[in-house]
Design a protein around this motif. Structure first.
Motif, PDB file in Angstrom:
ATOM      1  N   PHE A  54       2.273 -19.886 -17.298  1.00  6.47           N
ATOM      2  CA  PHE A  54       1.610 -21.042 -16.550  1.00  6.47           C
ATOM      3  C   PHE A  54       2.195 -21.490 -15.418  1.00  6.47           C
ATOM      4  CE2 PHE A  54      -1.201 -21.238 -20.411  1.00  6.47           C
ATOM      5  CZ  PHE A  54      -2.237 -20.874 -19.940  1.00  6.47           C
ATOM      6  N   ALA A  55       3.741 -21.289 -15.422  1.00  3.28           N
ATOM      7  CA  ALA A  55       4.379 -21.767 -14.029  1.00  3.28           C
ATOM      8  C   ALA A  55       4.651 -20.595 -13.159  1.00  3.28           C
ATOM      9  CB  ALA A  55       5.714 -22.335 -14.709  1.00  3.28           C
ATOM     10  N   GLY A  56       4.197 -19.482 -13.534  1.00  2.00           N
ATOM     11  CA  GLY A  56       4.445 -18.300 -12.639  1.00  2.00           C
ATOM     12  C   GLY A  56       3.187 -17.701 -12.156  1.00  2.00           C
ATOM     13  N   VAL A  57       2.817 -16.657 -12.905  1.00  8.12           N
ATOM     14  CA  VAL A  57       1.577 -15.824 -12.551  1.00  8.12           C
ATOM     15  C   VAL A  57       0.457 -16.597 -12.634  1.00  8.12           C
ATOM     16  CG1 VAL A  57       0.368 -13.942 -13.377  1.00  8.12           C
ATOM     17  CG2 VAL A  57       2.795 -13.729 -13.543  1.00  8.12           C
ATOM     18  N   ILE A  71       3.565 -10.161 -18.732  1.00 10.51           N
ATOM     19  CA  ILE A  71       3.762 -10.232 -17.312  1.00 10.51           C
ATOM     20  C   ILE A  71       4.496 -11.382 -16.835  1.00 10.51           C
ATOM     21  CG2 ILE A  71       1.657 -11.635 -16.889  1.00 10.51           C
ATOM     22  CD1 ILE A  71       0.910  -9.786 -14.844  1.00 10.51           C
ATOM     23  N   ALA A  72       4.581 -12.214 -17.634  1.00 12.31           N
ATOM     24  CA  ALA A  72       5.638 -13.589 -17.321  1.00 12.31           C
ATOM     25  C   ALA A  72       6.999 -13.281 -17.039  1.00 12.31           C
ATOM     26  CB  ALA A  72       5.324 -14.797 -18.183  1.00 12.31           C
ATOM     27  N   ARG A  73       7.413 -12.322 -18.031  1.00 12.36           N
ATOM     28  CA  ARG A  73       8.943 -11.986 -18.044  1.00 12.36           C
ATOM     29  C   ARG A  73       9.273 -11.137 -16.997  1.00 12.36           C
ATOM     30  NH1 ARG A  73      10.515  -7.317 -21.114  1.00 12.36           N
ATOM     31  NH2 ARG A  73       8.688  -5.968 -21.439  1.00 12.36           N
ATOM     32  N   PRO A  74      10.601 -11.078 -16.693  1.00 10.67           N
ATOM     33  CA  PRO A  74      11.086  -9.988 -15.501  1.00 10.67           C
ATOM     34  C   PRO A  74      10.997  -8.648 -16.218  1.00 10.67           C
ATOM     35  CG  PRO A  74      12.436 -11.896 -15.733  1.00 10.67           C
ATOM     36  CD  PRO A  74      11.539 -12.005 -16.961  1.00 10.67           C
ATOM     37  N   LEU A 102      -7.081  -7.167 -18.479  1.00  9.54           N
ATOM     38  CA  LEU A 102      -6.880  -7.204 -17.178  1.00  9.54           C
ATOM     39  C   LEU A 102      -5.192  -7.552 -16.596  1.00  9.54           C
ATOM     40  CD1 LEU A 102      -7.941  -7.349 -14.108  1.00  9.54           C
ATOM     41  CD2 LEU A 102      -8.993  -9.556 -14.766  1.00  9.54           C
ATOM     42  N   LEU A 103      -4.992  -8.471 -17.446  1.00 11.22           N
ATOM     43  CA  LEU A 103      -3.364  -8.802 -17.534  1.00 11.22           C
ATOM     44  C   LEU A 103      -2.417  -7.597 -17.592  1.00 11.22           C
ATOM     45  CD1 LEU A 103      -3.211 -12.204 -19.163  1.00 11.22           C
ATOM     46  CD2 LEU A 103      -2.927 -11.810 -16.799  1.00 11.22           C
ATOM     47  N   LEU A 104      -2.818  -6.748 -18.573  1.00  9.49           N
ATOM     48  CA  LEU A 104      -2.169  -5.396 -18.702  1.00  9.49           C
ATOM     49  C   LEU A 104      -2.389  -4.659 -17.477  1.00  9.49           C
ATOM     50  CD1 LEU A 104      -0.490  -3.884 -20.828  1.00  9.49           C
ATOM     51  CD2 LEU A 104      -2.674  -2.867 -21.501  1.00  9.49           C
ATOM     52  N   ALA A 105      -3.524  -4.535 -16.881  1.00  8.46           N
ATOM     53  CA  ALA A 105      -3.630  -3.686 -15.550  1.00  8.46           C
ATOM     54  C   ALA A 105      -2.895  -4.275 -14.647  1.00  8.46           C
ATOM     55  CB  ALA A 105      -5.104  -3.804 -15.223  1.00  8.46           C
ATOM     56  N   LEU A 106      -2.777  -5.571 -14.397  1.00 14.37           N
ATOM     57  CA  LEU A 106      -1.798  -6.190 -13.493  1.00 14.37           C
ATOM     58  C   LEU A 106      -0.420  -5.938 -13.698  1.00 14.37           C
ATOM     59  CD1 LEU A 106      -1.892  -7.922 -10.840  1.00 14.37           C
ATOM     60  CD2 LEU A 106      -1.673  -9.945 -12.399  1.00 14.37           C
ATOM     61  N   TYR A 107      -0.104  -5.961 -15.001  1.00 16.81           N
ATOM     62  CA  TYR A 107       1.404  -5.607 -15.040  1.00 16.81           C
ATOM     63  C   TYR A 107       1.612  -4.139 -14.783  1.00 16.81           C
ATOM     64  CZ  TYR A 107       5.679  -4.763 -17.959  1.00 16.81           C
ATOM     65  OH  TYR A 107       6.891  -4.286 -18.508  1.00 16.81           O
ATOM     66  N   ARG A 152      10.056 -16.505 -11.123  1.00  9.14           N
ATOM     67  CA  ARG A 152       9.062 -16.882 -12.169  1.00  9.14           C
ATOM     68  C   ARG A 152       7.895 -16.147 -12.162  1.00  9.14           C
ATOM     69  NH1 ARG A 152       9.147 -23.601 -10.694  1.00  9.14           N
ATOM     70  NH2 ARG A 152      11.303 -23.860 -11.741  1.00  9.14           N
ATOM     71  N   GLY A 153       7.722 -15.220 -11.051  1.00 12.98           N
ATOM     72  CA  GLY A 153       6.394 -14.573 -10.863  1.00 12.98           C
ATOM     73  C   GLY A 153       5.279 -15.164 -10.161  1.00 12.98           C
ATOM     74  N   ALA A 154       5.612 -16.373  -9.458  1.00 18.95           N
ATOM     75  CA  ALA A 154       4.758 -17.151  -8.743  1.00 18.95           C
ATOM     76  C   ALA A 154       4.390 -16.526  -7.528  1.00 18.95           C
ATOM     77  CB  ALA A 154       5.252 -18.813  -8.642  1.00 18.95           C
TER      78      ALA A 154
END
Length: 508
Positions: free
Chosen positions: A101-104, A141-144, A183-188, A405-407
């Protein structure tokens, strides 16, 4: 593993006409690399006081790799068990969710934060499988990205999450959390340079929307139901996020020739943007808790798909490039606007700049010189915005922290690559930019930083370096991505928003 019963172990020998049974292997002895006398229990296990674990190769009920799933109480325990295998305890799960929530989530807010946090708080003892797998995809997706390795599977967490998502999808009924997870998996997969995997995941998302009824006109009819308006807003946001990822796959991998999933869909009416529902609710004085969620990429998705529609078939779109540019430009110039609208401007106007669009329609009364000058002005303004973002990432520690952070959207990487290519091709011509070399060098340095968080930027960085080497006449380094233009696509029946987006769309 299931232990063979004593009756099975002492079964009579096979007759000469029967096939001899395959020898059993004690897995405990195999794991410890010690001799096994193949008795039940085997002598080594008895000596060391271990459980004798046999696996019968001929057992049709043997679950193999999915033996833990077979032994689990239910699918909920399988999903949360996987979650705890990765994060060990509830505290670390909550920390990983907070990182998302702090990033993507800052630029891709497809998950209702209040709902997820409430469910993790109130239902932790029996967390639904859909929630567990959604949290897994959020934290993935939040992690590097995992460091590269020459041994085994490079990113075991990715394969684990994908396997659990598939298991849950094959067990429970389709729901919004499962669509969000896919959808999150596709974005990753898009951001970590897995284009074919992302393409298949986006296709599954589209089929889910069909099952959920989003392709029917009646689904988007509001009437006077305020509660339904809130739900439709969330569905609209998720739909335009799907279109956005589909567009990124089309423009972000220029060497891919696969057609877009959302191109050519006959959806009547066109799905309204999420902000439309805020206007609807405000007329009734209703405050939606999700109303504060800003999703500029929904407008970026609309800009991208209209630009791609025009480029694929200008005769059917009903818009000239200047009219589309004037619709996209205000959104692209907003500080809160994402890179999607800028990419739409660059792709839409670069074709005109290169002289590949011929004004044959009587409605287009502009002469070629005027149109080219307009395109050059729009491109220069978009490049300036991209270069400013690159300079921020190089000079400002706060910008680099947002990237870690992925933001920061991964499509900024493609925007920098495309802007660099246009400068290298036209800085001495239509763009007349004497600072082109400094700008390209700055954007290439920023791409190196982006690639540490979003691996897709590695190919963009190589593409820019190759173009720069060619510009200087040096030996070009091998590029991982070609600079081919977008392949023609089928026409999409989406029109820009009108005053009342719930009205039936008219043909162009």
């Amino acid at each position: 593993m299931r232990r063979l019963s004593s009756s099975t172990a002492s079964s009579p020998p096979a007759s000469p006409q029967q096939e001899a049974p395959k020898p059993r292997v004690c897995l405990e002895c195999k794991r410890r690399k010690r001799g096994c006398d193949r008795k039940f229990p085997c002598g080594s296990c008895v000596q060391f006081g271990k459980h004798c674990k046999y696996r019968d190769p001929g057992d049709p009920t043997d679950a193999g790799l999915y033996e833990p799933v077979f032994r689990a109480k239910d699918i909920n325990s399988v999903a949360i068990g996987t979650l705890l295998d990765i994060f060990a305890n509830r505290r670390r799960v909550l920390e990983a969710v907070a990182e998302y929530f702090a990033g993507v989530h800052a630029w891709f807010p497809i998950v209702d934060r209040s709902r997820v946090e409430q469910e993790l708080e109130e239902s932790w003892g029996n967390l639904p499988a859909e929630t567990s797998v959604l949290v897994l995809c959020m934290t993935l997706i939040a992690r590097p990205p995992a460091p590269q390795s020459n041994k085994g599977i490079h990113d075991a967490v990715y394969h684990t999450v994908k396997g659990v998502l598939s298991t849950v999808q094959s067990t429970v009924a389709l729901s919004i959390p499962l669509l969000q997870s896919e959808l999150l998996l596709a974005l990753y997969e898009f951001a970590q340079n897995k284009p074919l995997h992302a393409y298949l995941s986006v296709g599954r998302c589209l089929h889910m929307t069909r099952v959920l009824g989003w392709h029917e006109q009646a689904f988007w009819c509001l009437g006077g139901d305020i509660a339904k308006a809130k739900e439709l807003k969330r569905c609209s946001l998720l739909w335009w996020a799907l279109v956005y990822v589909d567009c990124l796959l089309n423009v972000g991998y220029q060497d891919q020739t696969l057609p877009m999933h959302t191109m050519g869909l006959a959806i009547f009416p066109a799905v309204p943007l999420p902000a439309t529902f805020d206007d609807y609710l405000s007329r009734y004085g209703v405050q939606d808790p999700a109303g504060a969620v800003s999703f500029p990429e929904a407008s970026s998705a609309l800009s991208l798909i209209n630009a791609l529609q025009y480029l694929s078939n200008p005769a059917l779109s009903g818009h000239d490039p200047r009219a589309l540019s004037e619709q996209i430009l205000p959104h692209a110039q907003q500080p809160s606007g994402g890179a999607g609208a800028i990419i739409a401007l660059l792709k839409l106007n670069s074709a005109d700049l290169l002289g590949s669009i011929h004004l044959s329609s009587p409605a287009w009364s502009l002469d070629a010189h005027h149109t080219q000058a307009h395109a050059a002005h729009v491109i220069a303004s978009a490049i300036a915005r991209v270069h400013a973002k690159a300079s921020e990432m190089i000079e400002r520690p706060e910008a680099r922290l947002l990237l870690e952070r992925g933001a920061l959207e991964p499509c900024w990487g493609f925007a920098m690559c495309y802007a660099s290519q246009l400068l290298l091709s036209h800085a001495d011509g239509a763009l007349l930019d004497p600072m082109w070399l400094a700008k390209v060098t700055s954007m290439r340095a920023a791409l190196e930083k982006v690639s540490k968080r979003w691996r897709i930027a590695e190919r963009y960085c190589a593409t820019v370096q190759t173009a720069l080497d060619n510009k200087h006449g040096e030996v070009a380094r091998p590029a991982t991505s070609s600079s081919a233009a977008v392949s023609p696509q089928a026409s999409l029946p989406f029109d820009p928003p009108v005053n009342y987006p719930f009205a039936r769309r008219t043909s162009a």
